[in-house]
Design a protein around this motif. Structure first.
Motif, PDB file in Angstrom:
ATOM      1  N   UNK A   1       0.844  -1.202   0.000  1.00  0.00           N
ATOM      2  CA  UNK A   1       0.000   0.000   0.000  1.00  0.00           C
ATOM      3  C   UNK A   1       0.877   1.249   0.000  1.00  0.00           C
ATOM      4  N   UNK A   2       1.912   1.256   0.839  1.00  0.00           N
ATOM      5  CA  UNK A   2       2.825   2.407   0.920  1.00  0.00           C
ATOM      6  C   UNK A   2       3.536   2.650  -0.409  1.00  0.00           C
ATOM      7  N   UNK A   3       3.868   1.573  -1.123  1.00  0.00           N
ATOM      8  CA  UNK A   3       4.536   1.700  -2.423  1.00  0.00           C
ATOM      9  C   UNK A   3       3.559   2.043  -3.544  1.00  0.00           C
ATOM     10  N   UNK A   4       2.272   2.119  -3.217  1.00  0.00           N
ATOM     11  CA  UNK A   4       1.278   2.511  -4.213  1.00  0.00           C
ATOM     12  C   UNK A   4       0.846   1.391  -5.143  1.00  0.00           C
ATOM     13  N   UNK A   5       1.082   0.138  -4.749  1.00  0.00           N
ATOM     14  CA  UNK A   5       0.724  -0.991  -5.607  1.00  0.00           C
ATOM     15  C   UNK A   5      -0.672  -1.528  -5.301  1.00  0.00           C
ATOM     16  N   UNK A   6      -1.111  -1.321  -4.058  1.00  0.00           N
ATOM     17  CA  UNK A   6      -2.405  -1.825  -3.610  1.00  0.00           C
ATOM     18  C   UNK A   6      -3.144  -0.705  -2.909  1.00  0.00           C
ATOM     19  N   UNK A   7      -4.456  -0.695  -3.091  1.00  0.00           N
ATOM     20  CA  UNK A   7      -5.316   0.257  -2.389  1.00  0.00           C
ATOM     21  C   UNK A   7      -6.314  -0.563  -1.579  1.00  0.00           C
ATOM     22  N   UNK A   8      -6.549  -0.165  -0.323  1.00  0.00           N
ATOM     23  CA  UNK A   8      -7.515  -0.856   0.533  1.00  0.00           C
ATOM     24  C   UNK A   8      -8.733   0.035   0.694  1.00  0.00           C
ATOM     25  N   UNK A   9      -9.904  -0.536   0.415  1.00  0.00           N
ATOM     26  CA  UNK A   9     -11.155   0.199   0.572  1.00  0.00           C
ATOM     27  C   UNK A   9     -12.021  -0.531   1.582  1.00  0.00           C
TER      28      UNK A   9
END
Length: 110
Positions: free
Chosen positions: A48-56
């Motif tokens: 998430x920090x690297x911008x590869x995954x987003x959590x909703x």
């Protein structure tokens, strides 16, 4: 960015599992990876920090809050690169093992 082999493998496997099942829980991810939920949280947080995954946030039918994990456009792009590096590492590992097995077999046959 250089990744050690464990990080590369976890990144690859988590991205693959999220792509297949965006509603997968951290507990299910941990089970699939064979690691603790804490380790899974650490890997997910890094992705998430690297911008590869987003959590909703979303609500499950049993009214517990949960997350939907989505690959970002960068995540989709980087997944291809991570997959290529992972495959390269696995092929190299396979070649080393094949040579080691041949060496052991030749010693047994002597």
């Amino acid at each position: 960015m250089t990744q050690n082999s464990d990080t590369l493998e976890y990144d690859y496997r988590v991205l693959q599992l999220i792509e297949e099942r965006p509603d997968i829980s951290q507990r299910e991810l941990a089970s699939q990876l064979g690691v603790s939920v804490g380790k899974t949280n650490y890997v997910l947080s890094a992705l998430i920090e690297r911008g590869l995954v987003k959590a909703e946030n979303f609500k499950r039918s049993n009214n517990k809050a949960g997350y939907l994990y989505l690959l970002t456009p960068k995540g989709i792009s980087d997944k291809g690169l991570i997959t290529a590096r992972f495959l390269k590492r696995k092929v190299e590992e396979y070649e080393r093992l094949k040579a080691e097995i041949a060496d052991i077999q030749s010693k047994i046959n002597e």
